[in-house]
Design a protein around this motif. Sequence first.
Motif, short mmCIF file in Angstrom:
data_model
loop_
_atom_site.label_atom_id
_atom_site.label_comp_id
_atom_site.label_asym_id
_atom_site.label_seq_id
_atom_site.Cartn_x
_atom_site.Cartn_y
_atom_site.Cartn_z
N ARG A 1 0.63 -1.30 0.06
CA ARG A 1 0.08 -0.10 0.06
C ARG A 1 0.79 1.01 -0.17
NH1 ARG A 1 -2.70 3.35 4.40
NH2 ARG A 1 -1.86 1.73 5.81
N LEU A 2 0.64 1.81 -1.50
CA LEU A 2 1.63 3.65 -1.14
C LEU A 2 0.73 4.43 -0.03
CD1 LEU A 2 2.84 3.92 -4.89
CD2 LEU A 2 3.51 2.51 -2.23
N VAL A 3 1.30 5.30 0.95
CA VAL A 3 0.41 5.60 1.30
C VAL A 3 0.54 7.26 1.28
CG1 VAL A 3 0.37 6.53 3.79
CG2 VAL A 3 0.42 4.44 3.53
N LEU A 4 0.04 8.03 0.28
CA LEU A 4 0.11 9.61 0.30
C LEU A 4 0.33 10.33 1.34
CD1 LEU A 4 -1.33 9.91 -2.85
CD2 LEU A 4 0.77 9.55 -2.96
N GLY A 5 1.75 11.35 1.99
CA GLY A 5 1.87 12.23 2.58
C GLY A 5 2.91 12.82 1.59
N LYS A 6 3.18 13.72 2.76
CA LYS A 6 4.96 14.81 3.10
C LYS A 6 5.58 14.55 2.58
CE LYS A 6 6.27 16.08 7.44
NZ LYS A 6 6.39 16.62 8.40
N HIS A 7 5.79 12.64 2.34
CA HIS A 7 7.16 12.62 2.04
C HIS A 7 7.08 12.08 0.77
CE1 HIS A 7 8.67 12.88 5.97
NE2 HIS A 7 7.71 12.10 6.70
N SER A 8 5.87 11.37 0.09
CA SER A 8 5.63 11.21 -0.80
C SER A 8 6.15 11.53 -2.19
CB SER A 8 4.28 10.71 -1.57
OG SER A 8 4.01 9.70 -0.26
N GLY A 9 6.31 11.03 -3.49
CA GLY A 9 7.27 11.50 -4.69
C GLY A 9 6.23 11.93 -5.81
N ARG A 10 6.54 12.42 -6.89
CA ARG A 10 5.98 12.18 -7.80
C ARG A 10 5.15 11.22 -8.86
NH1 ARG A 10 6.80 17.25 -10.38
NH2 ARG A 10 9.05 17.20 -9.57
N HIS A 11 6.53 9.98 -8.54
CA HIS A 11 6.13 8.46 -9.37
C HIS A 11 4.57 7.93 -8.22
CE1 HIS A 11 7.77 4.63 -10.51
NE2 HIS A 11 6.18 4.93 -11.03
N ALA A 12 4.84 7.86 -7.15
CA ALA A 12 3.86 7.39 -6.88
C ALA A 12 2.73 8.25 -6.78
CB ALA A 12 4.05 7.56 -5.08
N PHE A 13 2.78 9.40 -6.96
CA PHE A 13 1.54 10.72 -6.97
C PHE A 13 0.50 9.88 -8.44
CE2 PHE A 13 -0.51 14.59 -8.19
CZ PHE A 13 -1.00 14.89 -7.57
N ALA A 14 1.46 10.05 -9.42
CA ALA A 14 1.34 9.98 -10.78
C ALA A 14 0.23 8.60 -10.44
CB ALA A 14 2.34 9.54 -11.76
N VAL A 15 0.86 7.24 -10.29
CA VAL A 15 0.72 5.78 -10.05
C VAL A 15 -1.02 5.73 -9.30
CG1 VAL A 15 1.25 4.24 -9.65
CG2 VAL A 15 2.56 5.21 -10.64
N ARG A 16 -0.67 6.67 -8.11
CA ARG A 16 -1.91 6.68 -7.75
C ARG A 16 -3.41 7.76 -8.43
NH1 ARG A 16 -5.02 3.39 -5.80
NH2 ARG A 16 -6.29 4.10 -4.26
N LEU A 17 -2.94 8.00 -9.29
CA LEU A 17 -4.49 9.47 -10.01
C LEU A 17 -4.42 8.31 -10.78
CD1 LEU A 17 -2.89 12.95 -10.15
CD2 LEU A 17 -4.59 11.70 -8.81
#
Length: 398
Positions: free
Chosen positions: A324-340
Amino acid sequence: MRRIRIFDTTLRDGEQTPGVNLTPEEKLEIARQLERLGVDIVEAGFPVSSESEFQAVAAIAAELREPAVAALARTERADIERAARALERARQPRIHVFTSGSRIHLQHMLRMSEDEVIERSAESVRLAKRYVDDVEFSAQDAGRSERAFIRRLLEAAIEAGATVVNIPDTVGYTTPEEFGALIRDLRATVRGIERVQVSVHCHDDLGLAVANTLAGLAAGADQAEVTVNGIGERAGNASLEEVVMALRTRRDVLGMDTNVRTQEIMATSLLVRRLTGVPVQPNKAVVGEHAFAHESGIHQDGVLKEPSTYEIMRPEDIGLDANRLVLGKHSGRHAFAVRLAALGYSIPRDEITPLFLRFKELTGRQKRISDRDLIGLVEAWRAEAAARDGSAAAKEGA
């Protein structure tokens, strides 16, 4: 590769967790799941303690087919006879007889001499052998006991017919080095110990239960006594899932494995949580909510490219669908794009950066970012873009 036997005491020692009170039906439900999990022995309870406990042990004994079913008894005739009656319908019954081995226990609890404890223990094992072939004997608080007395006590139990001798660190006092040395010494010096299995039972008062259990197994013990989620008296017992997955994950170093079907671990953990009402901490090893969760952008990027960069176990190995990828202040662009993308949004590459900057602003205002927050972020961005496009079109028309 040595095969370690897993003795699960969730229904006995685990139920001694303050505030836990399982009904016979609940204990049977957990026992069924323990059988699916593939443990070798289920310690079903302490039959002499109450009629409800007797009924629970009897029901479990009658139903389980694969694992042995154990019932606990003090070195008292009434305890042993009650345990034997509860196990009458078991396919593989085991009576687990225990006494105390430390001087502090003998002086303040039993109020007996060493010779008296040895004599009563031998008599109790012989009595249990009249009812079942498989008798386990435990010397409670062995971690704080005098070595010479523990040797005599175990030798008497083995001579009386015990098939398993258990060395408990009942109060979680020892260190791994000490506990491993204790097991090695007893295996080397107790007469007849080669004829029986050696078990270890460790508590977590200093946070060392799993480490001590592994040290005991490495020193030659054959059986590990554990509980699901590590529940139990005070700080709890050695955690089944941690011991099992440590043995599996580090087979290359430890040279040991178990018969546990690890894909059933999460289902078992969740069932025990629900029926006992005892939660697990989010960062609990193996079964905690965050055990396979990643928030750091560096970690997320690595896991998305290759899970083994930051995961030494696969989520599927314990019965989870995925990490599980938890999106928060430490997250990067890659995980953000994958979650979208997982939410169904196909965002052009030139729009990811400004959207990501807005996401970072959001993490500065709230600690947890839900999928609903992400959807709102994208929809607001699109609404603003549509408004800008409409305004530009209006100006051109003018």
